[in-house]
Write a protein that holds these residues in place. Sequence first.
Motif: not given
Length: 643
Positions: A39-40, A108-110, A99-100, A31-34
């Motif tokens: 931002e990603a 996601k691939r990057q 979290d992707v 739950s702490g993942l962005s």
Amino acid sequence: MSPALLFKCLSLLLLGLISVQAGSSIRQADSGLSTDQDEAKKFLRSYTKQAEVIFYAGALASWRYNTNITAYNQQKDVEASLVSAAFRQEAYQNASRFDVTDFDEDVKRQFKEIKDIGTAALEPSKVEEYNNVVNTMTDNYSTGTVCKEDQPTDCMQLEPGLAEIMATSRDWDELVWAWKGFRDQVGVPNKPLYKDFVKLANEAAVANGHDDMGAYWRSEYESDTIIDKAYEIYDEILPLYKQLHAYVRRTMHKTHGSKVDVKGYIPSCLLGDMWGRFWGNIYPQLVPFPDRPNIDVTDAMVAKNYNPRKMFELADDFFASLGLLRVKPIFWNNSMIERPTDGRNVVCHPTAWDMGNGEDFRVKMCTEVTMDFFQTIHHELGHTQYQMQYSDQPYPFRDGANGAFHEAVGEVMTLSISTPTHLSHPDIGLLAEGTGLDNETDINFLLKTALNTIGTLPFSLALDQWRWDVFAGAISEDKWTERWWQLKHDLVGTEAPVPRTEDDFDPGAMYHIVVAYPFLGYYIRTIIQFQFQKALCEAAGHTGPLHRCDFYKSQAAGTKLSDMLKLGTSKPWPDAMEAITGQRSMSADAINAYFAPLMTWLQETNQKNGEQLGWPATDNGAILPNVSLVMLVLCLLVTTRLL
């Protein structure tokens, strides 16, 4: 049980066991993942900018070492690799903050590429140790010197001396002297180093989430059945390979008598290079119709006063004729296209370098004016073209769709420029116009091409099968040489010209092994290059036999190729395959169609000579490592239940 079936059987067994042990292992998102995709994306843009700086510095240090082998440059190379490793580790940690799951596919691939950090996953001291081990093995390879027993001051390194002997000599004793001497001077000292390398490489693979380095390398093909497919392809090309093998074996028997058994293996010292990998150099001994025009244009280039720069310029013209990119002035300023004359020790093995900053692309090779080097130049500039085409992609996508694609792009260029059609083109002028329009010249050309394509396929598979076994711990260190030659016997039909023991380490005298370069890509590239060639020839509007196609000056072929090259790794490789061929998987159909006239000729010739196709199997007949009877029975039981 066939190799492919056995691999599948064992895979199913292991999958079943892992599933039982793991149970439900679906990881819940922290739950702490962005989950902020904006931002990603900002992180990814920053990563590309930093990567260009860090990896350029690392590539520059490696270049300096490879073009001037000194202890100082080796240390600087290792230091730069530590900086790169630290950067990769930091990027991994930063990428892990996201979290992707619901991000766009390209994002996601990057992230997937960034979190695959190779040996950088090791702690710094082990990264340093790993790089020192690889550099020392490379140093041994590049500086290994063989001296004559009766003339200890008469010494040779691989390039050009020993390589020239392997390519041209027909003297058995001289060939064995060079073959054995190189392995004594390079392979033997590399054995203890390779033990250290395997340990460190496997640690890195586990840190990246794989069972061992072999599994790690295969993961880039994004398929659990890639080994099955490799052996399926082997079975499909084996009939042609056996015909070629029998024809070569008969010729070598005529020259070397009882040293070559016409029903057995071919001694690997007789196949034209130090490893028996490419057979093209023995073509003059094999040419079916010697009164036809010589399709080796070495003499023509010499007569026209060609030099390495002229050869590279002609290759650059070929790419430009397709509407593709020319190399930039920085290429000519920074590349090493000839062996230096200032006394430096260098790694002569031809390689194309993407220095990492999106602008600096180079080639390193010790070019000589020969047909072989003419072909190699087009191959290496094929790599360079690929690198330039995807240079606008985000850094994680700057690579080939998989390891085979880069090699296939280089080789498809070689296929086109090696044809009599191309060499006799008025703008090339290395053969008389109209050369290659008769059946006998066709057979000469196809045989010459097959020696470097069909002839190398089993070699490539055997080499990586050996490494897969070593990485997986399927064979102990005291069986490494035995296993190496078992695979050579069973898959390739070749043998050592002198007895080998575990005191020897013949794999350690192979460049790609000491620099840890996966070979499955070479194997697959030899198949898919013909799929690429067929597609580009169709785009160019070629009619007639496939082997006569030259897509020189076809803008349509160039467009089709560049559309694929620009993708880099941004899409799964089946998408890239479909972009150029319309197919989503590799197939031996194109390569077999290309060589169909040669297959017919070889069948007729070998039948007239009364040849026995094939070679003996080793005593245990196993291509895979020995598996216990209990394991096989269990495997069959599990497979039966699963099916």
